[in-house]
Design an enzyme around this catalytic site. Structure first.
Site, short mmCIF file in Angstrom:
data_model
loop_
_atom_site.label_atom_id
_atom_site.label_comp_id
_atom_site.label_asym_id
_atom_site.label_seq_id
_atom_site.Cartn_x
_atom_site.Cartn_y
_atom_site.Cartn_z
N GLY A 59 -9.85 -1.45 -66.25
CA GLY A 59 -8.82 -1.77 -65.29
C GLY A 59 -9.08 -1.04 -63.99
O GLY A 59 -9.82 -0.06 -63.97
N THR A 60 -8.50 -1.55 -62.93
CA THR A 60 -8.85 -0.98 -61.62
C THR A 60 -7.64 -0.43 -60.87
O THR A 60 -7.08 0.56 -61.29
CB THR A 60 -9.63 -1.99 -60.78
OG1 THR A 60 -8.96 -3.25 -60.83
CG2 THR A 60 -11.03 -2.17 -61.33
N THR A 61 -7.20 -1.06 -59.80
CA THR A 61 -6.40 -0.35 -58.81
C THR A 61 -4.90 -0.31 -59.13
O THR A 61 -4.28 -1.34 -59.38
CB THR A 61 -6.61 -0.99 -57.42
OG1 THR A 61 -8.01 -1.07 -57.18
CG2 THR A 61 -5.96 -0.15 -56.34
N ALA A 234 -13.94 -5.26 -58.09
CA ALA A 234 -13.30 -5.04 -59.38
C ALA A 234 -11.78 -5.14 -59.31
O ALA A 234 -11.11 -5.12 -60.34
CB ALA A 234 -13.69 -3.67 -59.93
#
Length: 287
Positions: A59-61, A234
């Site tokens: 997972g990213t931001t 991403a």
């Protein structure tokens, strides 16, 4: 005859589960069933570290910002595995309990497990002690759990959450960030974690003001996620074709609430319409 450690209590549970003891569920699980904990899957001392970062979805931001009535947290919906999009609608922001939120970046499977364990940890404490932990106490418990994940983090499966919530004693929203070793840091006003965090924080520097209303703060974090997706592959942007939007939650004196997809969808439509006229990010109007 059974010894005291194997005597079953009511409901068939071993007696060890029913003894009054620690207020920490993680400590209880470590004592009676360590194999159920995510950390039990680490290689342990002496095992050669193998980089696993490209083998599991990440997972990213995640972005959070305070406002006079609490704190807003939002996360994009993309999970990636190497250069592949593993999932387009993963959820990365969760209620930790009635007054706090946790967002996840890093190894998605482990992070979701850690969130579930953290939710049980807070509920277990309240049941044993008869009162909830303070917001700082919750932040410290999460730091301890991250520290326990260090062996897996060394193999590329780091979990880096962002914790925020309403501090009843201080009557304000507060944000806490972490590093992969369990270091805890209080952030002021706004913060972001994940691969697009640099771009999100840069955006919020231009858009954030501590006196913003909750709707304006929500739009500011949506703008920050949009800017992160603009520069970080991403991080997923709003998916207008599939109507997949960031998950946005708010923690305040009335508890945690999730902003509905219809409301977020309408805000994203206004955001994207403004970016068609002026696509250069932080200069776009907040509302």
């Amino acid at each position: 005859m059974s010894d005291s450690s194997t005597v079953h209590g009511r409901g068939g549970l071993p007696a060890a589960y029913l003894r009054a003891g620690t207020s920490s569920f993680v400590e209880l699980a470590t004592a009676v069933a360590p194999e159920v904990l995510p950390t039990s899957r680490s290689g342990g001392p002496g095992v050669t570290a193998v980089p696993l970062g490209d083998l599991a979805p990440h997972g990213t931001t995640i972005v959070a910002a305070t406002f006079p009535g609490g704190v807003v947290m939002a996360g994009d919906r993309r999970a990636t595995m190497g250069n592949m999009i593993a999932q387009r609608d993963i959820e990365k922001v969760f209620p930790a309990d009635e007054y706090s939120l946790v967002g996840i970046a890093g190894a998605a499977g482990l992070a979701v497990e850690m969130v579930g364990l953290f939710q049980v940890e807070l509920e277990h404490y309240e049941k044993i002690e008869g009162a909830p932990l303070s917001l700082v106490g919750k932040a410290n418990r999460l730091a301890t759990m991250i520290r326990g994940n260090l062996p897996l983090a060394m193999q590329g499966l780091a979990v880096v959450p962002l914790f925020a919530g309403w501090d009843e004693a201080a009557a304000m929203g507060r944000i806490f960030s972490y590093d992969a070793t369990g270091g805890r840091y209080e952030e002021h006003s706004f913060f972001s974690v994940g691969s697009g965090s640099v771009f999100a924080r840069g955006s919020l520097k231009k858009l954030y003001s501590p006196d913003l209303a909750v709707a304006d703060t929500t739009m500011a974090v949506l703008q920050a996620l949009y800017d992160a997706a603009d520069d970080d592959s991403a991080t997923g942007g709003p998916d207008l074709a599939r109507r997949i939007f960031p998950v946005v939650m708010i923690a305040g004196p009335d508890g945690v609430q999730r902003v509905g997809d219809d409301q977020i969808g309408a805000m994203v439509d206004r955001l994207v319409a403004a970016r068609r006229i002026r696509p250069d990010g932080p200069g776009a109007h907040v509302v």
